[in-house]
Design a protein around this motif. Sequence first.
Motif, PDB file in Angstrom:
ATOM      1  N   SER A   1       0.814  -1.221   0.000  1.00  0.00           N
ATOM      2  CA  SER A   1       0.000   0.000   0.000  1.00  0.00           C
ATOM      3  C   SER A   1       0.844   1.267   0.000  1.00  0.00           C
ATOM      4  N   SER A   2       2.112   1.152   0.445  1.00  0.00           N
ATOM      5  CA  SER A   2       2.956   2.346   0.503  1.00  0.00           C
ATOM      6  C   SER A   2       3.309   2.880  -0.877  1.00  0.00           C
ATOM      7  N   GLU A   3       3.151   2.067  -1.916  1.00  0.00           N
ATOM      8  CA  GLU A   3       3.485   2.537  -3.259  1.00  0.00           C
ATOM      9  C   GLU A   3       2.338   3.292  -3.923  1.00  0.00           C
ATOM     10  N   VAL A   4       1.147   3.289  -3.317  1.00  0.00           N
ATOM     11  CA  VAL A   4       0.005   3.977  -3.909  1.00  0.00           C
ATOM     12  C   VAL A   4       0.188   5.489  -3.770  1.00  0.00           C
ATOM     13  N   GLU A   5      -0.010   6.187  -4.866  1.00  0.00           N
ATOM     14  CA  GLU A   5       0.107   7.645  -4.874  1.00  0.00           C
ATOM     15  C   GLU A   5      -1.247   8.267  -5.209  1.00  0.00           C
ATOM     16  N   TRP A   6      -1.661   9.243  -4.394  1.00  0.00           N
ATOM     17  CA  TRP A   6      -2.890  10.003  -4.653  1.00  0.00           C
ATOM     18  C   TRP A   6      -2.522  11.445  -4.956  1.00  0.00           C
ATOM     19  N   THR A   7      -3.128  11.996  -5.989  1.00  0.00           N
ATOM     20  CA  THR A   7      -2.904  13.391  -6.360  1.00  0.00           C
ATOM     21  C   THR A   7      -4.240  14.041  -6.646  1.00  0.00           C
ATOM     22  N   LYS A   8      -4.401  15.262  -6.158  1.00  0.00           N
ATOM     23  CA  LYS A   8      -5.547  16.079  -6.580  1.00  0.00           C
ATOM     24  C   LYS A   8      -5.027  16.992  -7.673  1.00  0.00           C
ATOM     25  N   LEU A   9      -5.588  16.813  -8.855  1.00  0.00           N
ATOM     26  CA  LEU A   9      -5.113  17.601  -9.987  1.00  0.00           C
ATOM     27  C   LEU A   9      -5.505  19.059  -9.780  1.00  0.00           C
TER      28      LEU A   9
ATOM     29  N   ASP B   1      -5.029   0.839   3.606  1.00  0.00           N
ATOM     30  CA  ASP B   1      -4.581   0.195   2.365  1.00  0.00           C
ATOM     31  C   ASP B   1      -4.407   1.186   1.225  1.00  0.00           C
ATOM     32  N   SER B   2      -4.638   2.482   1.517  1.00  0.00           N
ATOM     33  CA  SER B   2      -4.428   3.581   0.562  1.00  0.00           C
ATOM     34  C   SER B   2      -5.369   3.545  -0.641  1.00  0.00           C
ATOM     35  N   LEU B   3      -6.433   2.774  -0.578  1.00  0.00           N
ATOM     36  CA  LEU B   3      -7.340   2.660  -1.716  1.00  0.00           C
ATOM     37  C   LEU B   3      -8.640   3.434  -1.522  1.00  0.00           C
ATOM     38  N   LEU B   4      -8.777   4.080  -0.373  1.00  0.00           N
ATOM     39  CA  LEU B   4     -10.013   4.802  -0.079  1.00  0.00           C
ATOM     40  C   LEU B   4      -9.694   6.176   0.491  1.00  0.00           C
ATOM     41  N   LEU B   5     -10.388   7.193  -0.037  1.00  0.00           N
ATOM     42  CA  LEU B   5     -10.277   8.546   0.498  1.00  0.00           C
ATOM     43  C   LEU B   5     -11.586   8.912   1.190  1.00  0.00           C
TER      44      LEU B   5
ATOM     45  N   GLY C   1     -12.943  18.613  -7.486  1.00  0.00           N
ATOM     46  CA  GLY C   1     -11.910  18.451  -8.501  1.00  0.00           C
ATOM     47  C   GLY C   1     -11.711  17.001  -8.858  1.00  0.00           C
ATOM     48  N   VAL C   2     -10.594  16.723  -9.533  1.00  0.00           N
ATOM     49  CA  VAL C   2     -10.285  15.379 -10.011  1.00  0.00           C
ATOM     50  C   VAL C   2      -9.150  14.795  -9.176  1.00  0.00           C
ATOM     51  N   TYR C   3      -9.357  13.557  -8.713  1.00  0.00           N
ATOM     52  CA  TYR C   3      -8.357  12.857  -7.912  1.00  0.00           C
ATOM     53  C   TYR C   3      -7.787  11.699  -8.742  1.00  0.00           C
ATOM     54  N   ALA C   4      -6.476  11.544  -8.678  1.00  0.00           N
ATOM     55  CA  ALA C   4      -5.806  10.500  -9.451  1.00  0.00           C
ATOM     56  C   ALA C   4      -5.118   9.521  -8.520  1.00  0.00           C
ATOM     57  N   LEU C   5      -5.369   8.230  -8.732  1.00  0.00           N
ATOM     58  CA  LEU C   5      -4.664   7.165  -8.032  1.00  0.00           C
ATOM     59  C   LEU C   5      -3.646   6.569  -9.002  1.00  0.00           C
ATOM     60  N   TYR C   6      -2.430   6.325  -8.502  1.00  0.00           N
ATOM     61  CA  TYR C   6      -1.378   5.781  -9.364  1.00  0.00           C
ATOM     62  C   TYR C   6      -0.556   4.765  -8.583  1.00  0.00           C
ATOM     63  N   ILE C   7      -0.297   3.603  -9.208  1.00  0.00           N
ATOM     64  CA  ILE C   7       0.556   2.570  -8.622  1.00  0.00           C
ATOM     65  C   ILE C   7       1.753   2.386  -9.557  1.00  0.00           C
ATOM     66  N   PRO C   8       2.913   2.910  -9.194  1.00  0.00           N
ATOM     67  CA  PRO C   8       4.065   2.924 -10.103  1.00  0.00           C
ATOM     68  C   PRO C   8       4.516   1.551 -10.574  1.00  0.00           C
TER      69      PRO C   8
END
Length: 301
Positions: free
Chosen positions: A134-142, A160-164, A175-182
């Motif tokens: 879960s530490s690799e999950v990145e959330w960004t508000k565009l 688990d970083s999958l819920l805001l 706004g728009v929120y982006a989830l990213y798993i590198p």
Amino acid sequence: LHTDYKKGKDWYRFTTGFQMMAESPPGPQFSCGTKHPAYLNQPHPDVENGVVPREVCIKENEETGIYQACLQVENIRVKNCGDYYTYQLNPQVQDMAYCVYNRKTSCEPKVVHAKYGELAVVNCTLNSEKDFDSSEVEWTKLNSVTLPDESLSNIDISDDSLLLNINNIADQNAGVYALYIPSTATSELVEVILYSAVEAGQKYYIVEEGGDVTIETTINVVPAPAADKISWVKVPNKKLSGDKYEMSDDKSSLTISGVTAEEAGTYRISVEFEVDGKTYNKHTDVIVQLEEEEEEEGARM
């Protein structure tokens, strides 16, 4: 990995998804992009095991349902190299592909609507949690606000970083929120939209002269503001008084009786409320027009 039919025995490394061959049967036909998907029907080795023999099950070409039986078994060798696996493959079946574990995210709904002051939830899931960190999950508000951030301190991220959880939602949260798993280059976008704090059922009312009209509005604020925080005026700033005007107890609706040219015009409902210690003032305008004015406008055109 789509094979080159009868290319011969060679070593391969997967560079997509989890970079490892699937250990479970694939889904319906073409789920791996081919007629004959193949998977490892034995577990992957540990690093200390070195190079080990394994079997690959190549599934039958069935038109519906789950592939039930192996068309053919391929004997391969596998090595755990620590950060990835290598496979000695010898493809012999035409229209065959080796299936790779691939992490996919899904966020539902894709658009979240909320009232001021509500709890809004952005909920995402994974199709597989195998080797998920879960530490690799990145959330960004565009644009370019990485969570967590002090300017959005009312947003909580689950373990688990999958819920805001967006608590006491207000203007700064829309706004728009982006989830990213590198590691698997997977991403999802979710838009969070605030309902207008005060919303009119319709923007224009056409009334016969002498007729009555009721302007209906909805206050999209939680908790609902007290009636003394809601006001009506006739634009630009004429207070409403007299028998012609009647408001509902919660002031969300206004009835105008016996409408004449004097009452026709633009009406504004304003609401003052507080969310998370900050005061907001919002309004919406509604136009009341006499029916004969509309006809005269049509004649001039």
